[in-house]
Design a protein around this motif. Structure first.
Motif, PDB file in Angstrom:
ATOM      1  N   GLN A  73       0.831  -1.209   0.000  1.00 14.80           N
ATOM      2  CA  GLN A  73       0.000   0.000   0.000  1.00 14.80           C
ATOM      3  C   GLN A  73       0.865   1.258   0.000  1.00 14.80           C
ATOM      4  O   GLN A  73       0.619   2.202  -0.761  1.00 14.80           O
ATOM      5  N   ILE A  74       1.857   1.259   0.867  1.00 15.38           N
ATOM      6  CA  ILE A  74       2.761   2.408   0.967  1.00 15.38           C
ATOM      7  C   ILE A  74       3.516   2.589  -0.346  1.00 15.38           C
ATOM      8  O   ILE A  74       3.653   3.711  -0.849  1.00 15.38           O
ATOM      9  N   ASN A  75       3.995   1.482  -0.913  1.00 14.73           N
ATOM     10  CA  ASN A  75       4.726   1.561  -2.176  1.00 14.73           C
ATOM     11  C   ASN A  75       3.853   2.113  -3.303  1.00 14.73           C
ATOM     12  O   ASN A  75       4.333   2.879  -4.141  1.00 14.73           O
ATOM     13  N   ASP A  76       2.577   1.710  -3.320  1.00 13.70           N
ATOM     14  CA  ASP A  76       1.667   2.209  -4.360  1.00 13.70           C
ATOM     15  C   ASP A  76       1.519   3.724  -4.280  1.00 13.70           C
ATOM     16  O   ASP A  76       1.600   4.427  -5.294  1.00 13.70           O
ATOM     17  N   ILE A  77       1.301   4.234  -3.075  1.00  9.55           N
ATOM     18  CA  ILE A  77       1.165   5.683  -2.915  1.00  9.55           C
ATOM     19  C   ILE A  77       2.519   6.362  -3.141  1.00  9.55           C
ATOM     20  O   ILE A  77       2.587   7.458  -3.708  1.00  9.55           O
ATOM     21  N   GLY A  78       3.588   5.699  -2.745  1.00  8.51           N
ATOM     22  CA  GLY A  78       4.929   6.231  -3.002  1.00  8.51           C
ATOM     23  C   GLY A  78       5.212   6.361  -4.493  1.00  8.51           C
ATOM     24  O   GLY A  78       5.841   7.328  -4.935  1.00  8.51           O
ATOM     25  N   THR A  79       4.724   5.420  -5.278  1.00  4.09           N
ATOM     26  CA  THR A  79       4.892   5.486  -6.729  1.00  4.09           C
ATOM     27  C   THR A  79       4.137   6.678  -7.313  1.00  4.09           C
ATOM     28  O   THR A  79       4.639   7.374  -8.199  1.00  4.09           O
ATOM     29  N   ILE A  80       2.943   6.931  -6.792  1.00  2.00           N
ATOM     30  CA  ILE A  80       2.173   8.094  -7.246  1.00  2.00           C
ATOM     31  C   ILE A  80       2.956   9.375  -6.934  1.00  2.00           C
ATOM     32  O   ILE A  80       3.084  10.263  -7.783  1.00  2.00           O
ATOM     33  N   TYR A  81       3.480   9.466  -5.710  1.00  2.00           N
ATOM     34  CA  TYR A  81       4.299  10.630  -5.353  1.00  2.00           C
ATOM     35  C   TYR A  81       5.500  10.735  -6.278  1.00  2.00           C
ATOM     36  O   TYR A  81       5.784  11.805  -6.835  1.00  2.00           O
ATOM     37  N   PHE A  82       6.239   9.639  -6.459  1.00  2.00           N
ATOM     38  CA  PHE A  82       7.478   9.674  -7.229  1.00  2.00           C
ATOM     39  C   PHE A  82       7.218  10.129  -8.665  1.00  2.00           C
ATOM     40  O   PHE A  82       7.975  10.928  -9.216  1.00  2.00           O
ATOM     41  N   ASN A  83       6.136   9.640  -9.261  1.00  2.00           N
ATOM     42  CA  ASN A  83       5.796  10.057 -10.623  1.00  2.00           C
ATOM     43  C   ASN A  83       5.474  11.552 -10.675  1.00  2.00           C
ATOM     44  O   ASN A  83       5.896  12.262 -11.594  1.00  2.00           O
ATOM     45  N   SER A  84       4.731  12.048  -9.688  1.00  2.00           N
ATOM     46  CA  SER A  84       4.415  13.478  -9.676  1.00  2.00           C
ATOM     47  C   SER A  84       5.670  14.310  -9.392  1.00  2.00           C
ATOM     48  O   SER A  84       5.814  15.421  -9.920  1.00  2.00           O
ATOM     49  N   TYR A  85       6.578  13.777  -8.607  1.00  3.60           N
ATOM     50  CA  TYR A  85       7.861  14.437  -8.358  1.00  3.60           C
ATOM     51  C   TYR A  85       8.642  14.575  -9.665  1.00  3.60           C
ATOM     52  O   TYR A  85       9.189  15.642  -9.969  1.00  3.60           O
ATOM     53  N   GLN A  86       8.685  13.488 -10.440  1.00  4.26           N
ATOM     54  CA  GLN A  86       9.397  13.532 -11.721  1.00  4.26           C
ATOM     55  C   GLN A  86       8.785  14.564 -12.667  1.00  4.26           C
ATOM     56  O   GLN A  86       9.500  15.282 -13.374  1.00  4.26           O
ATOM     57  N   LEU A  87       7.457  14.651 -12.681  1.00  4.11           N
ATOM     58  CA  LEU A  87       6.788  15.656 -13.502  1.00  4.11           C
ATOM     59  C   LEU A  87       7.137  17.072 -13.022  1.00  4.11           C
ATOM     60  O   LEU A  87       7.316  17.983 -13.840  1.00  4.11           O
ATOM     61  N   ALA A  88       7.241  17.259 -11.714  1.00  2.00           N
ATOM     62  CA  ALA A  88       7.617  18.569 -11.175  1.00  2.00           C
ATOM     63  C   ALA A  88       9.045  18.934 -11.575  1.00  2.00           C
ATOM     64  O   ALA A  88       9.327  20.102 -11.874  1.00  2.00           O
ATOM     65  N   VAL A  89       9.923  17.953 -11.599  1.00  2.00           N
ATOM     66  CA  VAL A  89      11.303  18.200 -12.028  1.00  2.00           C
ATOM     67  C   VAL A  89      11.320  18.649 -13.493  1.00  2.00           C
ATOM     68  O   VAL A  89      12.010  19.607 -13.852  1.00  2.00           O
TER      69      VAL A  89
END
Length: 144
Positions: A73-89
């Motif tokens: 569960q944590i990894n799934d939400i972490g993946t959502i964060y990580f993808n949005s982080y990459q878009l912000a970069v």
């Protein structure tokens, strides 16, 4: 928990300082540079919080504090964060190398990433993950 909340508050408060109005000439360049600097600081802080939290999640699973299903569960939400982080970069790089018209896109991308980081942290904390005793190697970040 206190340090996690402090980091979260810091991350969520740092970026709105970049919401400057339009300027011209030297003022515009200084303002754009301030926006870039604040965005880098926000993204760097978010990356440190995420990496530290993921270390804590791993330790929590090894200690039996969370189950494999909770880790997923944590990894799934972490993946959502990580993808949005990459878009912000990408948004930051685009803003930095093009015109100021993309400032609102940058703000939206960073707001999304920090909101997703917030959701990630809330779930981790709700499941019993603590980062107060976690140590991670210092990250070297350059924005040249």
């Amino acid at each position: 928990m206190k340090s996690l909340i402090s980091l979260l508050v810091f991350v969520s408060l740092l970026f709105p300082l970049t919401g400057c109005s339009k300027f011209t000439g030297e003022e515009a360049q200084a303002t754009k540079q301030q926006i870039v600097d604040n965005a880098y600081a926000t993204l760097e802080t978010a990356a440190i919080v995420y990496n530290t939290s993921m270390t804590a999640v791993s330790q929590a699973q090894m200690q039996g504090i969370i189950t494999a299903e909770q880790r997923e569960q944590i990894n799934d939400i972490g993946t959502i964060y990580f993808n949005s982080y990459q878009l912000a970069v990408v948004a930051l790089h685009t803003f930095k190398t093009t015109d100021d018209a993309l400032q609102s896109s940058l703000v939206e991308a960073i707001d999304t990433a920090t909101a997703n980081l917030n959701e990630f942290l809330k779930l981790a904390v709700a499941l019993g993950v603590s980062i107060k005793d976690v140590t991670v190697p210092e990250m070297e970040v350059s924005h040249e």
